[in-house]
Write a protein that holds these residues in place. Structure first.
Motif, PDB file in Angstrom:
ATOM      1  N   GLN A  90     -11.297 -31.933 -30.536  1.00 22.94           N
ATOM      2  CA  GLN A  90     -10.071 -31.215 -29.721  1.00 22.94           C
ATOM      3  C   GLN A  90      -9.181 -32.590 -29.356  1.00 22.94           C
ATOM      4  N   VAL A 115     -32.173 -19.140 -27.964  1.00 23.50           N
ATOM      5  CA  VAL A 115     -31.056 -18.952 -27.099  1.00 23.50           C
ATOM      6  C   VAL A 115     -30.491 -19.996 -26.701  1.00 23.50           C
ATOM      7  N   PRO A 135     -12.349 -14.160 -28.455  1.00 25.12           N
ATOM      8  CA  PRO A 135     -13.827 -14.331 -28.490  1.00 25.12           C
ATOM      9  C   PRO A 135     -14.522 -13.108 -29.272  1.00 25.12           C
ATOM     10  N   PHE A 165     -22.386 -15.488 -29.948  1.00 20.56           N
ATOM     11  CA  PHE A 165     -20.997 -15.372 -29.299  1.00 20.56           C
ATOM     12  C   PHE A 165     -19.984 -16.741 -29.731  1.00 20.56           C
ATOM     13  N   GLU A 221     -16.373 -18.418 -29.743  1.00 16.91           N
ATOM     14  CA  GLU A 221     -15.089 -18.519 -28.921  1.00 16.91           C
ATOM     15  C   GLU A 221     -14.191 -19.750 -29.225  1.00 16.91           C
ATOM     16  N   ARG A 222     -13.006 -19.603 -28.987  1.00 19.71           N
ATOM     17  CA  ARG A 222     -12.217 -20.760 -29.052  1.00 19.71           C
ATOM     18  C   ARG A 222     -12.536 -22.024 -28.075  1.00 19.71           C
ATOM     19  N   VAL A 223     -12.243 -23.218 -28.403  1.00 16.63           N
ATOM     20  CA  VAL A 223     -12.435 -24.225 -27.274  1.00 16.63           C
ATOM     21  C   VAL A 223     -10.693 -24.558 -26.969  1.00 16.63           C
ATOM     22  N   GLY A 224     -10.492 -24.489 -25.911  1.00 11.95           N
ATOM     23  CA  GLY A 224      -9.309 -25.092 -25.356  1.00 11.95           C
ATOM     24  C   GLY A 224      -8.241 -23.978 -25.031  1.00 11.95           C
ATOM     25  N   MET A 275     -14.121 -21.164 -24.642  1.00 10.69           N
ATOM     26  CA  MET A 275     -14.187 -22.226 -23.560  1.00 10.69           C
ATOM     27  C   MET A 275     -13.148 -23.027 -23.201  1.00 10.69           C
ATOM     28  N   ARG A 276     -13.031 -22.943 -21.939  1.00 11.17           N
ATOM     29  CA  ARG A 276     -11.668 -23.713 -21.695  1.00 11.17           C
ATOM     30  C   ARG A 276     -12.108 -25.308 -21.471  1.00 11.17           C
ATOM     31  N   ARG A 277     -11.005 -25.918 -21.646  1.00 12.26           N
ATOM     32  CA  ARG A 277     -10.901 -27.603 -21.768  1.00 12.26           C
ATOM     33  C   ARG A 277     -11.666 -27.956 -20.679  1.00 12.26           C
ATOM     34  N   LEU A 307     -15.509 -27.356 -20.507  1.00 15.18           N
ATOM     35  CA  LEU A 307     -16.206 -28.284 -21.692  1.00 15.18           C
ATOM     36  C   LEU A 307     -16.195 -29.728 -20.951  1.00 15.18           C
ATOM     37  N   LEU A 312     -19.513 -31.785 -20.040  1.00 14.97           N
ATOM     38  CA  LEU A 312     -19.805 -33.369 -20.580  1.00 14.97           C
ATOM     39  C   LEU A 312     -20.135 -34.103 -19.470  1.00 14.97           C
ATOM     40  N   ARG A 371     -23.729 -33.646 -17.969  1.00 18.57           N
ATOM     41  CA  ARG A 371     -24.509 -34.164 -18.991  1.00 18.57           C
ATOM     42  C   ARG A 371     -24.639 -35.881 -18.970  1.00 18.57           C
ATOM     43  N   THR A 380     -21.099 -17.148 -19.123  1.00 20.25           N
ATOM     44  CA  THR A 380     -19.640 -16.656 -19.657  1.00 20.25           C
ATOM     45  C   THR A 380     -19.863 -15.051 -20.052  1.00 20.25           C
ATOM     46  N   ASN A 381     -18.830 -14.526 -19.753  1.00 19.34           N
ATOM     47  CA  ASN A 381     -18.666 -12.871 -19.991  1.00 19.34           C
ATOM     48  C   ASN A 381     -18.622 -12.676 -21.459  1.00 19.34           C
ATOM     49  N   LEU A 382     -19.408 -11.967 -21.954  1.00 17.07           N
ATOM     50  CA  LEU A 382     -19.407 -11.814 -23.543  1.00 17.07           C
ATOM     51  C   LEU A 382     -18.459 -10.783 -23.898  1.00 17.07           C
ATOM     52  N   SER A 404     -15.136 -10.743 -22.134  1.00 14.00           N
ATOM     53  CA  SER A 404     -13.792 -11.259 -21.951  1.00 14.00           C
ATOM     54  C   SER A 404     -13.745 -12.866 -22.074  1.00 14.00           C
ATOM     55  N   GLY A 405     -15.166 -13.272 -22.238  1.00 15.29           N
ATOM     56  CA  GLY A 405     -14.868 -14.768 -22.529  1.00 15.29           C
ATOM     57  C   GLY A 405     -14.699 -15.632 -21.166  1.00 15.29           C
ATOM     58  N   GLY A 435     -31.863 -20.117 -21.624  1.00 14.10           N
ATOM     59  CA  GLY A 435     -30.351 -19.218 -21.243  1.00 14.10           C
ATOM     60  C   GLY A 435     -31.095 -17.841 -21.530  1.00 14.10           C
ATOM     61  N   PHE A 490     -23.592 -14.075 -20.133  1.00  8.58           N
ATOM     62  CA  PHE A 490     -24.519 -15.112 -20.591  1.00  8.58           C
ATOM     63  C   PHE A 490     -24.571 -16.475 -19.988  1.00  8.58           C
ATOM     64  N   ASN A 495     -25.844 -20.168 -20.095  1.00 11.00           N
ATOM     65  CA  ASN A 495     -26.409 -21.047 -20.946  1.00 11.00           C
ATOM     66  C   ASN A 495     -26.874 -22.337 -19.981  1.00 11.00           C
ATOM     67  N   PHE A 507     -27.822 -26.206 -19.535  1.00 11.97           N
ATOM     68  CA  PHE A 507     -27.624 -27.361 -19.817  1.00 11.97           C
ATOM     69  C   PHE A 507     -28.265 -28.369 -19.058  1.00 11.97           C
TER      70      PHE A 507
END
Lengths: 111, 228
Positions: A20, A42, A80, A106, A108-111, B1-3, B6, B10, B13, B23-25, B27-28, B57, B68, B70, B72
């Protein structure tokens, strides 16, 4: 031993971020539910670049091709999608899991 | 996923902090939850804490549809006591299996970067080393020195923690003597049952690499609740 051995397992999100930053369109696919003998647990993820390059996995290789095609669509549209794959579930692209498991992914787009 | 989402994952991590992404499956829509200090009023807080604890998860039904969670989590950890020959393949294989490996050995001639490239090395005494390492339920501890001065000190720390695996290299006879010493030091039989000794699955391993495989297999079995 360097990072290479672990690269494919753990660096999916890092790779997505790098793509990205480089200005590429990126989508992320995540296994959100499994039934039966699904090949990847999962939470497993696959990052897809707009040109179809990918890293990570959501199955044992059975459905990655189909997920990548969907992901490329989603990179375009931004909307998504929740995909379901199973051996008895004939999706338009006719891929399934030979192991007899079922999974929901699932994307989805990133960004 | 918004920047920014992410980037948040990271960053966590990199700092080895656990986070849960909700994450709402439909609407995202998404947000990051800190399972270590989830807001008690957060309707997803308990589920996020449970998911992080189980390292698994899950989908939660909410008024707004399926969400969902998830997980990490930071990598599993392995503390190897004794920078001996077997530690070399064990450290490499464990890293491939996803463990963050640390080796503790006060004998500086053993624990060298030349023998253990890319592995975290500590040169303190194993009792201090274990205490400082703060083993938790996602930690495995393996003692390989079969020197009571080193192994026993580490084991007392290991037994006082909730690490998920404790294994000790040494013959049946060595192991029986070890259990006897630890018993005299005040550990009950139930506590001593946590120790896998002689270490590793009985696959007839001979070489250091084969022994490392048997140890790692036993650790995975313990971690995943395998049938052995």
């Amino acid at each position: 031993m360097g990072e290479t051995a672990r690269e494919n397992h753990d660096r999916v999100l890092e790779q997505a971020a790098e793509w990205q930053r480089a200005g590429e369109g990126v989508a992320l696919a995540t296994v959100v539910e499994t039934w039966g003998s699904a090949p990847r647990p999962v939470g497993s993820q696959l990052a897809v670049r707009a040109d179809g390059a990918f890293i990570g996995s959501v199955s044992g290789g059975c459905i990655e091709g189909a997920v990548v095609v969907e992901a490329q669509d989603i990179i375009e549209s931004g909307a998504p999608r929740l995909l379901e794959f199973g051996v008895s579930n004939s999706q338009a692209w006719e891929v399934g899991l030979a192991c007899g498991g079922r999974i929901r992914v699932f994307v989805e787009r990133v960004g | 996923m918004r920047r920014d989402t992410l980037a948040q994952i990271l960053a966590a991590r990199a700092e080895k902090r656990p986070v849960v992404l909700a994450t709402n499956l439909l609407s995202g829509e998404e947000r990051v939850i800190d399972p270590a200090s989830a807001d008690p009023r957060d309707p997803l807080g308990d589920a996020a804490m449970a998911a992080a604890r189980d390292d698994k998860g899950r989908i939660v039904e909410t008024g707004a549809g399926e969400v969902f969670l998830n997980v990490f989590n930071p990598p599993l950890r392995m503390l190897v006591v004794g920078a001996v020959h077997i530690a070399q393949p064990l450290a490499e294989m464990a890293a491939i299996a996803g463990f963050d490996v640390t080796i503790v050995d006060p004998r500086r001639a053993f624990a060298t970067a030349a023998r253990f490239p890319d592995v975290a090395l500590r040169h303190d005494w194993p009792d201090d080393g274990v205490a400082d390492f703060a083993p938790d339920h996602r930690t495995a501890i393996v003692t390989l020195t079969h020197d009571p001065k080193l192994d026993d000190a580490a084991l007392q720390g290991a037994l006082s923690s909730d690490c998920f695996y404790i294994g000790c290299l040494g013959s049946k006879k060595t192991h029986a003597a070890r259990l006897e010493r630890l018993h005299r030091a005040g550990f009950e039989a139930a506590a001593l049952d946590r120790i896998h000794g002689p270490v590793g699955l009985a696959i007839g391993a001979k070489s250091p690499a084969e022994i490392a495989i048997s140890i790692l297999a036993e650790i995975v079995c313990r971690l995943r609740g395998g049938a052995l």
